[in-house]
Design an enzyme around this catalytic site. Structure first.
Site, PDB file in Angstrom:
ATOM      1  N   GLU A  31       0.828  -1.205   0.000  1.00 10.58           N
ATOM      2  CA  GLU A  31       0.000   0.000   0.000  1.00 10.58           C
ATOM      3  C   GLU A  31       0.866   1.260   0.000  1.00 10.58           C
ATOM      4  O   GLU A  31       0.579   2.227  -0.716  1.00 10.58           O
ATOM      5  CB  GLU A  31      -0.921   0.014   1.225  1.00 10.58           C
ATOM      6  CG  GLU A  31      -1.882  -1.160   1.288  1.00 10.58           C
ATOM      7  CD  GLU A  31      -1.352  -2.301   2.135  1.00 10.58           C
ATOM      8  OE1 GLU A  31      -2.145  -2.898   2.869  1.00 10.58           O
ATOM      9  OE2 GLU A  31      -0.129  -2.609   2.042  1.00 10.58           O
ATOM     10  N   ALA A  53      16.833 -45.267 -11.323  1.00 12.90           N
ATOM     11  CA  ALA A  53      16.992 -46.648 -11.785  1.00 12.90           C
ATOM     12  C   ALA A  53      17.621 -47.490 -10.673  1.00 12.90           C
ATOM     13  O   ALA A  53      18.061 -46.974  -9.640  1.00 12.90           O
ATOM     14  CB  ALA A  53      17.860 -46.685 -13.041  1.00 12.90           C
ATOM     15  N   TRP A  81      18.641 -37.731 -16.723  1.00 11.27           N
ATOM     16  CA  TRP A  81      17.466 -37.037 -16.230  1.00 11.27           C
ATOM     17  C   TRP A  81      16.228 -37.849 -16.568  1.00 11.27           C
ATOM     18  O   TRP A  81      16.151 -38.456 -17.639  1.00 11.27           O
ATOM     19  CB  TRP A  81      17.357 -35.652 -16.844  1.00 11.27           C
ATOM     20  CG  TRP A  81      18.486 -34.730 -16.510  1.00 11.27           C
ATOM     21  CD1 TRP A  81      19.540 -34.390 -17.294  1.00 11.27           C
ATOM     22  CD2 TRP A  81      18.673 -34.011 -15.291  1.00 11.27           C
ATOM     23  NE1 TRP A  81      20.371 -33.500 -16.655  1.00 11.27           N
ATOM     24  CE2 TRP A  81      19.848 -33.259 -15.409  1.00 11.27           C
ATOM     25  CE3 TRP A  81      17.958 -33.923 -14.090  1.00 11.27           C
ATOM     26  CZ2 TRP A  81      20.324 -32.439 -14.393  1.00 11.27           C
ATOM     27  CZ3 TRP A  81      18.420 -33.111 -13.092  1.00 11.27           C
ATOM     28  CH2 TRP A  81      19.587 -32.385 -13.245  1.00 11.27           C
ATOM     29  N   ARG A  99      11.792 -22.789  -7.532  1.00 14.64           N
ATOM     30  CA  ARG A  99      12.877 -22.543  -6.572  1.00 14.64           C
ATOM     31  C   ARG A  99      12.993 -21.063  -6.250  1.00 14.64           C
ATOM     32  O   ARG A  99      13.116 -20.679  -5.086  1.00 14.64           O
ATOM     33  CB  ARG A  99      14.215 -23.031  -7.143  1.00 14.64           C
ATOM     34  CG  ARG A  99      14.441 -24.527  -7.112  1.00 14.64           C
ATOM     35  CD  ARG A  99      15.805 -24.865  -7.681  1.00 14.64           C
ATOM     36  NE  ARG A  99      16.178 -26.256  -7.484  1.00 14.64           N
ATOM     37  CZ  ARG A  99      17.335 -26.780  -7.855  1.00 14.64           C
ATOM     38  NH1 ARG A  99      18.247 -26.020  -8.459  1.00 14.64           N
ATOM     39  NH2 ARG A  99      17.596 -28.061  -7.626  1.00 14.64           N
ATOM     40  N   THR A 132      20.344 -37.156  -0.158  1.00 12.02           N
ATOM     41  CA  THR A 132      20.364 -36.492  -1.461  1.00 12.02           C
ATOM     42  C   THR A 132      21.677 -35.755  -1.682  1.00 12.02           C
ATOM     43  O   THR A 132      22.250 -35.788  -2.777  1.00 12.02           O
ATOM     44  CB  THR A 132      19.178 -35.511  -1.573  1.00 12.02           C
ATOM     45  OG1 THR A 132      17.953 -36.248  -1.504  1.00 12.02           O
ATOM     46  CG2 THR A 132      19.228 -34.726  -2.873  1.00 12.02           C
ATOM     47  N   ASP A 177      23.830 -37.052  -4.764  1.00  9.98           N
ATOM     48  CA  ASP A 177      23.719 -36.231  -5.970  1.00  9.98           C
ATOM     49  C   ASP A 177      24.565 -34.961  -5.962  1.00  9.98           C
ATOM     50  O   ASP A 177      24.749 -34.342  -7.014  1.00  9.98           O
ATOM     51  CB  ASP A 177      22.257 -35.823  -6.183  1.00  9.98           C
ATOM     52  CG  ASP A 177      21.336 -37.006  -6.404  1.00  9.98           C
ATOM     53  OD1 ASP A 177      21.838 -38.072  -6.810  1.00  9.98           O
ATOM     54  OD2 ASP A 177      20.125 -36.865  -6.167  1.00  9.98           O
ATOM     55  N   GLY A 233      14.404 -36.802  -1.386  1.00  9.67           N
ATOM     56  CA  GLY A 233      14.119 -38.108  -1.946  1.00  9.67           C
ATOM     57  C   GLY A 233      13.034 -38.829  -1.163  1.00  9.67           C
ATOM     58  O   GLY A 233      12.379 -38.251  -0.286  1.00  9.67           O
ATOM     59  N   THR A 289      12.990 -41.025   1.272  1.00  6.60           N
ATOM     60  CA  THR A 289      13.073 -41.213   2.722  1.00  6.60           C
ATOM     61  C   THR A 289      12.507 -40.017   3.481  1.00  6.60           C
ATOM     62  O   THR A 289      11.580 -40.152   4.287  1.00  6.60           O
ATOM     63  CB  THR A 289      14.527 -41.469   3.156  1.00  6.60           C
ATOM     64  OG1 THR A 289      15.023 -42.622   2.470  1.00  6.60           O
ATOM     65  CG2 THR A 289      14.602 -41.714   4.657  1.00  6.60           C
ATOM     66  N   ALA A 303       8.624 -39.461   5.027  1.00  7.83           N
ATOM     67  CA  ALA A 303       8.515 -39.211   6.469  1.00  7.83           C
ATOM     68  C   ALA A 303       7.698 -37.948   6.731  1.00  7.83           C
ATOM     69  O   ALA A 303       6.882 -37.899   7.660  1.00  7.83           O
ATOM     70  CB  ALA A 303       9.904 -39.083   7.084  1.00  7.83           C
TER      71      ALA A 303
END
Length: 370
Positions: A87, A197, A204, A218, A230, A234, A302, A304, A308
């Site tokens: 405002e 896999a 990808w 993001r 992760t 990765d 991931g 796990t 959870a």
């Protein structure tokens, strides 16, 4: 986990603002005397420019129009660059032209003094004669702006596009209602729900268009959360890429879990703040996020950690990118065993579906027992 304590109809019947209406407003005349729908559409679009830039404050957009419906000024809250609320940004841009005008704003103007003065008082001082807002402020510390404005003789209209504005601001509204951030779990899978896999490879599954879409999500988040698994597997950077890279401010990187992390992991560079919660206790995770003032957490964890959080009723939204592929064997995105009886399956509320160059992006609301 407590249910949503403030009732918002949008939770049952979500509607996105029609963007074709938004384009008619900016700098143009609103072709209506008393219907403020189009102006509110523009205010919502402006508010969303603040996504990822306002925490712990809400996103808010404001449009000032004159008696003929012409747009005088507009603004949105961007806490990273200015303490001014939407405002006040619009009022400063309008100058003397604000006198006798109408301000259309996505959230009830605040009525308290914090880093800045009350927006309700700023509106009164500017000589604005009508205030139109979408969502009433559920924050007890700031609520009451509408009453203050009415007491000053200003016409106040509430509830215009309430559902759309509430959906846009769902992260902050959830934090006020549940005293925790809003969690969105992003998953990229094959059609048979595999995220990797059998040999662990996952780059990808989805295409470049889907991955570019993730970068925008993001950028709009206050924090990005992954588990220690992760990071070890990765070595992600967790920084917006492509056209959403290069900003001076990036989402906080949150790492949760007990596994030891490599000192040279990318998440420990200087591109953004990184906070490690060395525990599997999700209550500690929430406490830390609240300390950081986070409204919206983008979960890129991931199976796990994500499972959870789902089992603990912490996830509010699921965004699933599905590639038109099958793996057969491999890692499932969801690892908890729920009751095998079909009547006890977990039902989600479908929000939207979009095709991205062959991949399918679907957004779901997670009910969490509501």
């Amino acid at each position: 986990m407590p249910t949503f304590m403030v009732h918002f109809p949008f939770l049952e019947n979500l509607v996105h603002p029609p963007r074709e209406l938004v384009s008619r407003v900016g700098g143009q005349k609103i072709n209506t005397a008393m219907d403020y729908t189009v102006a509110m559409q523009r205010a919502i679009a402006l508010a969303e420019k603040g996504l990822g830039k306002t925490a712990p404050n809400p996103i808010v957009g404001a449009v000032i129009i004159d008696a003929t419906g012409a747009v005088i000024a507009e603004g949105f809250h961007d806490r990273i660059n200015s303490a001014d609320h939407a405002e006040v940004v619009a009022i400063k841009a309008a100058g003397d032209r604000a006198k006798g005008s109408t301000i259309v704003v996505t959230l009830e103007p605040c009525n308290h003094t914090g880093a800045t003065g009350p927006c309700a008082q700023a509106i009164i001082d500017a000589g604005i004669t009508t205030v139109v807002y979408a969502v009433s402020d559920p924050n007890a510390a700031a609520a009451g702006g509408a009453d203050t404005l009415r007491a000053a003789g200003i016409t106040v209209i509430s509830g215009v596009l309430e559902m759309e504005a509430a959906y846009s601001n769902r992260a902050w509204l959830t934090k006020i209602a549940k005293n925790r951030p809003f969690f969105t779990w992003k998953v990229a899978t094959t059609l048979d729900a595999k995220v990797a896999a059998t040999d662990g490879t996952s780059k990808w599954i989805t295409n470049e268009t889907s991955r570019a879409d993730v970068q925008q999500l993001r950028r709009q988040a206050d924090a990005i959360l992954v588990g220690t698994n992760t990071v070890v597997a990765d070595d992600p950077h967790l920084i917006p890429r492509g056209e959403f890279a290069g900003y001076t401010h990036n989402p906080i990187r949150i790492i949760c879990g007990e596994q030891e992390l490599p000192a040279d992991a990318q998440v420990f560079d200087a591109a953004a703040q990184t906070v490690v919660v060395k525990s599997k206790d999700l209550n500690l995770l929430v406490e830390k996020l609240n300390e950081l003032g986070v409204n919206h957490v983008f979960v890129e964890a991931g199976p796990t950690l994500g499972s959870a959080m789902l089992d603990g009723c912490l996830l509010d939204e699921l965004i699933m990118y599905q590639a038109p592929s099958l793996l057969g064997s491999g890692k499932q995105f969801f690892v908890f065993d729920y009751p095998s009886t079909i009547s006890n399956q977990m039902r989600l509320d479908h929000i939207s579906t979009q095709v991205l160059a062959g991949d399918v992006k679907s957004v779901y609301r997670i009910r969490n027992g509501e």
